[in-house]
Design a protein around this motif. Structure first.
Motif, PDB file in Angstrom:
ATOM      1  N   UNK A   1       0.815  -1.215   0.000  1.00  0.00           N
ATOM      2  CA  UNK A   1       0.000   0.000   0.000  1.00  0.00           C
ATOM      3  C   UNK A   1       0.853   1.273   0.000  1.00  0.00           C
ATOM      4  N   UNK A   2       2.182   1.092   0.001  1.00  0.00           N
ATOM      5  CA  UNK A   2       3.084   2.249  -0.061  1.00  0.00           C
ATOM      6  C   UNK A   2       4.170   1.944  -1.099  1.00  0.00           C
ATOM      7  N   UNK A   3       3.762   1.962  -2.394  1.00  0.00           N
ATOM      8  CA  UNK A   3       4.724   1.568  -3.429  1.00  0.00           C
ATOM      9  C   UNK A   3       5.878   2.566  -3.549  1.00  0.00           C
ATOM     10  N   UNK A   4       7.089   2.031  -3.712  1.00  0.00           N
ATOM     11  CA  UNK A   4       8.278   2.876  -3.896  1.00  0.00           C
ATOM     12  C   UNK A   4       8.991   2.412  -5.163  1.00  0.00           C
ATOM     13  N   UNK A   5       9.773   3.309  -5.748  1.00  0.00           N
ATOM     14  CA  UNK A   5      10.485   2.961  -6.989  1.00  0.00           C
ATOM     15  C   UNK A   5      11.439   1.789  -6.729  1.00  0.00           C
ATOM     16  N   UNK A   6      12.105   1.818  -5.579  1.00  0.00           N
ATOM     17  CA  UNK A   6      13.050   0.745  -5.248  1.00  0.00           C
ATOM     18  C   UNK A   6      12.414  -0.195  -4.228  1.00  0.00           C
ATOM     19  N   UNK A   7      12.463  -1.506  -4.479  1.00  0.00           N
ATOM     20  CA  UNK A   7      11.926  -2.426  -3.466  1.00  0.00           C
ATOM     21  C   UNK A   7      12.780  -2.400  -2.197  1.00  0.00           C
ATOM     22  N   UNK A   8      12.114  -2.567  -1.053  1.00  0.00           N
ATOM     23  CA  UNK A   8      12.830  -2.580   0.236  1.00  0.00           C
ATOM     24  C   UNK A   8      12.789  -3.990   0.811  1.00  0.00           C
ATOM     25  N   UNK A   9      13.861  -4.416   1.530  1.00  0.00           N
ATOM     26  CA  UNK A   9      13.815  -5.737   2.164  1.00  0.00           C
ATOM     27  C   UNK A   9      12.765  -5.769   3.283  1.00  0.00           C
ATOM     28  N   UNK A  10      12.021  -6.888   3.373  1.00  0.00           N
ATOM     29  CA  UNK A  10      11.037  -7.018   4.454  1.00  0.00           C
ATOM     30  C   UNK A  10      11.732  -7.226   5.793  1.00  0.00           C
ATOM     31  N   UNK A  11      12.850  -7.924   5.754  1.00  0.00           N
ATOM     32  CA  UNK A  11      13.562  -8.236   7.000  1.00  0.00           C
ATOM     33  C   UNK A  11      15.029  -7.876   6.783  1.00  0.00           C
ATOM     34  N   UNK A  12      15.511  -6.844   7.484  1.00  0.00           N
ATOM     35  CA  UNK A  12      16.903  -6.453   7.230  1.00  0.00           C
ATOM     36  C   UNK A  12      17.680  -6.330   8.538  1.00  0.00           C
ATOM     37  N   UNK A  13      17.472  -7.318   9.409  1.00  0.00           N
ATOM     38  CA  UNK A  13      18.176  -7.297  10.694  1.00  0.00           C
ATOM     39  C   UNK A  13      19.581  -7.882  10.485  1.00  0.00           C
ATOM     40  N   UNK A  14      20.583  -7.145  10.973  1.00  0.00           N
ATOM     41  CA  UNK A  14      21.978  -7.570  10.798  1.00  0.00           C
ATOM     42  C   UNK A  14      22.480  -8.258  12.061  1.00  0.00           C
ATOM     43  N   UNK A  15      23.193  -9.356  11.875  1.00  0.00           N
ATOM     44  CA  UNK A  15      23.849 -10.035  12.997  1.00  0.00           C
ATOM     45  C   UNK A  15      25.155  -9.286  13.286  1.00  0.00           C
ATOM     46  N   UNK A  16      25.294  -8.772  14.510  1.00  0.00           N
ATOM     47  CA  UNK A  16      26.429  -7.907  14.830  1.00  0.00           C
ATOM     48  C   UNK A  16      27.508  -8.615  15.647  1.00  0.00           C
ATOM     49  N   UNK A  17      27.398  -9.944  15.717  1.00  0.00           N
ATOM     50  CA  UNK A  17      28.305 -10.711  16.570  1.00  0.00           C
ATOM     51  C   UNK A  17      29.776 -10.452  16.276  1.00  0.00           C
ATOM     52  N   UNK A  18      30.135 -10.346  15.004  1.00  0.00           N
ATOM     53  CA  UNK A  18      31.556 -10.224  14.637  1.00  0.00           C
ATOM     54  C   UNK A  18      32.160  -8.903  15.139  1.00  0.00           C
ATOM     55  N   UNK A  19      31.466  -7.802  14.936  1.00  0.00           N
ATOM     56  CA  UNK A  19      32.029  -6.508  15.357  1.00  0.00           C
ATOM     57  C   UNK A  19      32.068  -6.425  16.888  1.00  0.00           C
ATOM     58  N   UNK A  20      31.069  -7.041  17.543  1.00  0.00           N
ATOM     59  CA  UNK A  20      31.047  -7.005  19.018  1.00  0.00           C
ATOM     60  C   UNK A  20      32.200  -7.825  19.580  1.00  0.00           C
TER      61      UNK A  20
END
Ligand SMILES: NC(=O)c1ccc[n+]([C@@H]2O[C@H](COP(=O)([O-])OP(=O)(O)OC[C@H]3O[C@@H](n4cnc5c(N)ncnc54)[C@H](OP(=O)(O)O)[C@@H]3O)[C@@H](O)[C@H]2O)c1
Length: 296
Positions: free
Chosen positions: A248-267
């Motif tokens: 219901x909110x179309x955008x020119x560029x598709x967005x990821x539905x789930x974009x959670x990053x695993x931060x284990x390495x930097x931590x």
């Protein structure tokens, strides 16, 4: 004294680095944006970095207009990919290390599990494709680099989702906000501190510089809808927020539905304590409350 060059320094991340760097010892930082140093110009980059004799380059320059990138493909690719290759070439020539920033949009968001750095990157937007190409070019030209993928960046500086929601919330009685895309908002000042912390750890132990790709966002997960509710509650804005679906909110560029990053390495590698998105949002909103017209 460690000498650092920041490119794209007038953007949100660049300004966030400016706002905190004086808290670190022994850093001399040269801040440049396109007027002083155009990263698309290889010759200028080589000459500038030779003259300034830097130890590190933090690349905050990017083409970040995600929807416009679908139409301005030449410009987006030039800045997000070709110019990053220029940085790698200059780093080889003048012997400095690079910390480059990339995005969660390299992932298609179809895996409902936090993405580790080595997860298959299949960007759906042209912006994501150019950022992924930039990562590849940098690793080919200067593999001793650090690339930090981040997500949903906001701050008191520049234009971003938080400031847009405050403005719209004041202007409108009702807003429909996407509730089926989830991710982790990232306060650019926290990312700035993370980058400077990494460099300061390397000042004390050169082996601490471990090249490769890292993920950094604030802790916790929310949807754009949840994020907006929290922004409006904290700012005491009484606009009605209606959850809507991406369709219901179309955008020119598709967005990821789930974009959670695993931060284990930097931590693990840099012993970073990453704040929760809610706590960092409060900090940013406190600054915006004190100075509502901030658009530095
Ligand atoms: N914003 C987000 O939500 C988000 C999310 C994930 C990852 N990231 C990544 O995080 C990084 C920082 O993002 P940001 O939001 O701070 O970006 P930003 O606010 O758009 O800042 C980018 C800066 O780069 C400058 N620039 C443009 N062309 C240049 C050139 N040829 N040479 C040197 N500088 C140039 C821009 O100047 P002009 O304004 O004059 O063009 C601007 O000051 C980027 O790599 C971005 O891809 C951002």
């Amino acid at each position: 004294m460690t000498k650092i060059l920041v490119t794209g320094a007038n953007g949100q991340l660049g300004q966030s680095i400016r706002s905190v760097y004086s808290e670190y010892n022994n850093f001399e930082i040269v801040f440049t944006d396109v007027e002083e140093l155009d990263i698309c110009n290889l010759q200028q980059l080589i000459e500038f970095t030779k003259k300034t004799n830097i130890d590190y380059l933090i690349n905050c320059a990017a083409y970040t207009a995600v929807d416009k990138a679908e139409h301005e493909q030449v410009m987006a690719r030039k800045l997000n990919a070709d110019a990053v290759k220029n940085i790698g070439i200059a780093a080889n020539e003048n012997n400095f290390k690079v910390i480059h920033v990339s995005t969660d949009y390299v992932f298609d968001g179809k895996t409902y599990k936090p993405y580790p750095e080595n997860a298959l990157a299949v960007p759906e937007s042209f912006y994501g494709q150019t950022k992924l190409l930039g990562e590849k070019y940098l690793m080919e030209t200067q593999p001793e680099s650090i690339i930090i993928r981040t997500a949903w960046l906001y701050s008191e500086f520049g234009n971003n989702f938080v400031k847009t929601m405050i403005k719209l919330g004041v202007e409108k009685d009702e807003l429909g906000i996407v509730a089926d895309q989830v991710g982790s908002p990232t306060y650019a000042v926290d990312l700035a501190n993370a980058i400077l912390t990494i460099i300061s750890k390397v000042q004390n132990d050169t082996k601490a510089f471990i090249p490769g790709i890292y993920h950094y966002s604030n802790e916790g997960v929310c949807s754009w809808y949840d994020f907006t509710i929290r922004i409006h509650q904290t700012m005491r804005i009484s606009c009605k927020i209606v959850p809507i679906e991406s369709k219901d909110y179309p955008t020119a560029a598709p967005r990821p539905f789930y974009s959670v990053l695993n931060k284990g390495k930097i931590k693990t590698n840099y012993k970073l304590n990453i704040p929760h998105w809610g706590a960092s949002l409060e900090k940013c909103l406190t600054i915006l409350k004190e100075n509502p017209l901030t658009n530095r």
